[in-house]
Design an enzyme around this catalytic site. Structure first.
Site, mmCIF file in Angstrom:
data_model
loop_
_atom_site.group_PDB
_atom_site.id
_atom_site.type_symbol
_atom_site.label_atom_id
_atom_site.label_comp_id
_atom_site.label_asym_id
_atom_site.label_seq_id
_atom_site.Cartn_x
_atom_site.Cartn_y
_atom_site.Cartn_z
ATOM 1 N N ASP A 29 0.820 -1.218 0.000
ATOM 2 C CA ASP A 29 0.000 0.000 0.000
ATOM 3 C C ASP A 29 0.858 1.274 0.000
ATOM 4 O O ASP A 29 1.670 1.491 0.906
ATOM 5 C CB ASP A 29 -0.894 -0.066 1.254
ATOM 6 N N ASP A 58 -10.283 4.253 -1.935
ATOM 7 C CA ASP A 58 -10.995 3.262 -1.115
ATOM 8 C C ASP A 58 -12.513 3.238 -1.305
ATOM 9 O O ASP A 58 -13.163 4.278 -1.413
ATOM 10 C CB ASP A 58 -10.741 3.529 0.367
HETATM 11 C C1 GLA Z 1 -5.543 2.245 2.517
HETATM 12 C C2 GLA Z 1 -6.021 1.102 1.628
HETATM 13 C C3 GLA Z 1 -7.100 0.325 2.370
HETATM 14 C C4 GLA Z 1 -6.546 -0.210 3.675
HETATM 15 C C5 GLA Z 1 -5.992 0.935 4.513
HETATM 16 C C6 GLA Z 1 -5.254 0.428 5.736
HETATM 17 O O1 GLA Z 1 -6.526 3.196 2.732
HETATM 18 O O2 GLA Z 1 -6.505 1.582 0.412
HETATM 19 O O3 GLA Z 1 -7.570 -0.737 1.568
HETATM 20 O O4 GLA Z 1 -5.538 -1.146 3.398
HETATM 21 O O5 GLA Z 1 -5.091 1.729 3.780
HETATM 22 O O6 GLA Z 1 -4.667 1.452 6.485
#
Ligand code: GLA
Length: 393
Positions: A145, A218
């Site tokens: 990520d 997200d």
């Molecule tokens: C980001 C990702 C999410 C999740 C969060 C965790 O926002 O896109 O899917 O993994 O981090 O902190």
């Protein structure tokens, strides 16, 4: 000469992984991920009970095999740079063993930056060390990520104002670094890029060994956000295929803030998109309605079809949307969607999707064969509703 050839052969065999990117994810990965429901509170016990529930509900046997621990498992690095889990995860190797003992696979989370999105330790400067550690724990899947690495990218851009690609090149190099580190472990580990679709990862992700990449920011458990993501995937189908998939983010089905019809839209759209299917709910409290959406055999078969083709939009008319996905055996899946606030009729002309003489039609959610149909098939859909059909010869 012969000795040299066999030495070379042995050397090549020892460095080349015994698996290919395609084999690792021949169809879109399926499983469960802790983030959408448990977020930063997830514990070892939650993950074990998700693994138990995957088995007891029948989800494992329906194809959901990855058990993925998302952000917030990490503790501190020691003097040797080894990253230890935090107090909520006493023993990651034991957790992996438990997951494997259930016939499931173990997924983990990190990122190329110093910190993850949750502010926990990332892998910057420790890529190879972390990859080796994951392999020693029996990890089968890594979600990587971007998060705080965006600071490094902004810095690179500021330092190279005349190079418009400075930031993105740095990001791609960071993703390549972890991809290479995973490959070097010799363990098959699905590599999932999470960088919210920055700089079109569908174009460069496959080249660095990624099996999937997020295409958007997200998701959350709301109809508005879910459809904004889902319907924005139009045009991306050509970039997906066996071993490398577009990822419009994890499922929210079962998290409780959408209606049954809205969750039906969610599942219908994600399977048409050949999306990785990572359930994001608390599996121990699933209702029968959640189960019937997540475990519908025909819906899963559309997602997992061996042709490996992502679907795309056929047409959009105001709040009505029709998408198709080519399936093996000359069949076609059709998703019909009503985004409006009232009951509407949505139609598909079978002639327009390759069946000039009509074809056999199966209604996936009704679990009913509708027999031979030709011309225009009309579905009456409730507000925010969807229908999913499979058309064959
Ligand atoms: C980001 C990702 C999410 C999740 C969060 C965790 O926002 O896109 O899917 O993994 O981090 O902190």
């Amino acid at each position: 000469m012969r000795l040299f050839a066999s030495l070379l052969c042995a050397l090549l065999l020892s460095v080349a992984p015994a698996f290919s990117q395609t084999q690792l994810a021949a169809t879109p990965p399926m499983g469960w991920n802790s983030w959408n429901h448990f977020a930063a509170h997830v514990t070892d016990a939650d993950v074990r009970s998700a693994a138990d529930a995957l088995v007891s509900t029948g989800m494992r046997d329906a194809g959901y095999v990855y058990v993925n621990v998302d952000d917030t498992w990490q503790g501190k690095r020691d003097a040797q740079g080894v990253l230890h889990p935090n107090e909520r995860f006493p023993d990651m190797k034991a957790l992996g063993d438990y997951i494997h003992s259930k016939g499931l696979k173990f997924g983990i989370y990190s990122g190329p930056g110093e910190k993850t999105c949750g502010g926990y330790a990332g892998s910057l400067g420790h890529e190879e060390q972390d990859a080796k550690m994951y392999a020693s724990w029996g990890v089968d899947f890594l979600k990587y990520d971007l998060c705080s690495f965006q600071d490094n990218m902004h810095k690179a851009q500021a330092e190279h104002p005349n190079d418009p690609n400075a930031a993105n090149n740095l990001m791609i190099a960071a993703y390549r670094k972890m991809g290479d580190a995973l490959k070097a472990t010799g363990r098959p580990i699905v590599y999932s890029l999470c960088q919210y679709g920055v700089d079109q990862p569908w174009k460069w992700g496959p080249g660095l060994g990624a099996n999937m990449w997020r295409t958007t920011d997200d998701i959350d458990d709301s109809y508005g956000r879910m459809i904004a993501i889902g319907f924005s995937q139009a045009g991306l189908s050509k970039y997906a295929g066996p071993g490398h998939w577009n990822d419009p983010d994890m499922l929210e089905i079962g998290n409780g803030k959408m209606t049954a019809d809205e969750y039906k839209t969610h599942m219908s759209l994600w399977v048409i998109l050949a999306a990785p299917l990572l359930a994001g709910n608390d599996l121990s409290t699933m209702t029968e309605a959640d189960k019937s959406l997540l475990m519908n055999k025909d819906a899963i078969a559309i997602d997992q079809d061996s042709l490996g083709k992502q679907g795309d939009r056929l047409y959009e008319s105001g709040d009505l949307d029709v998408w198709t996905k080519p399936l093996s055996g000359g069949r076609v899946a059709v998703g019909l969607f009503n985004r409006s606030w009232s009951v509407r009729e949505v139609s598909v002309d079978l002639g327009q999707i390759g069946f000039p003489n009509g074809g056999s039609v199966r209604d996936v959610w009704e679990k009913k064969d509708l027999g031979h149909r030709s011309g225009v098939v009309v579905e009456t859909l409730p507000k925010h509703g969807a229908a999913l059909l499979i058309v064959g010869k």
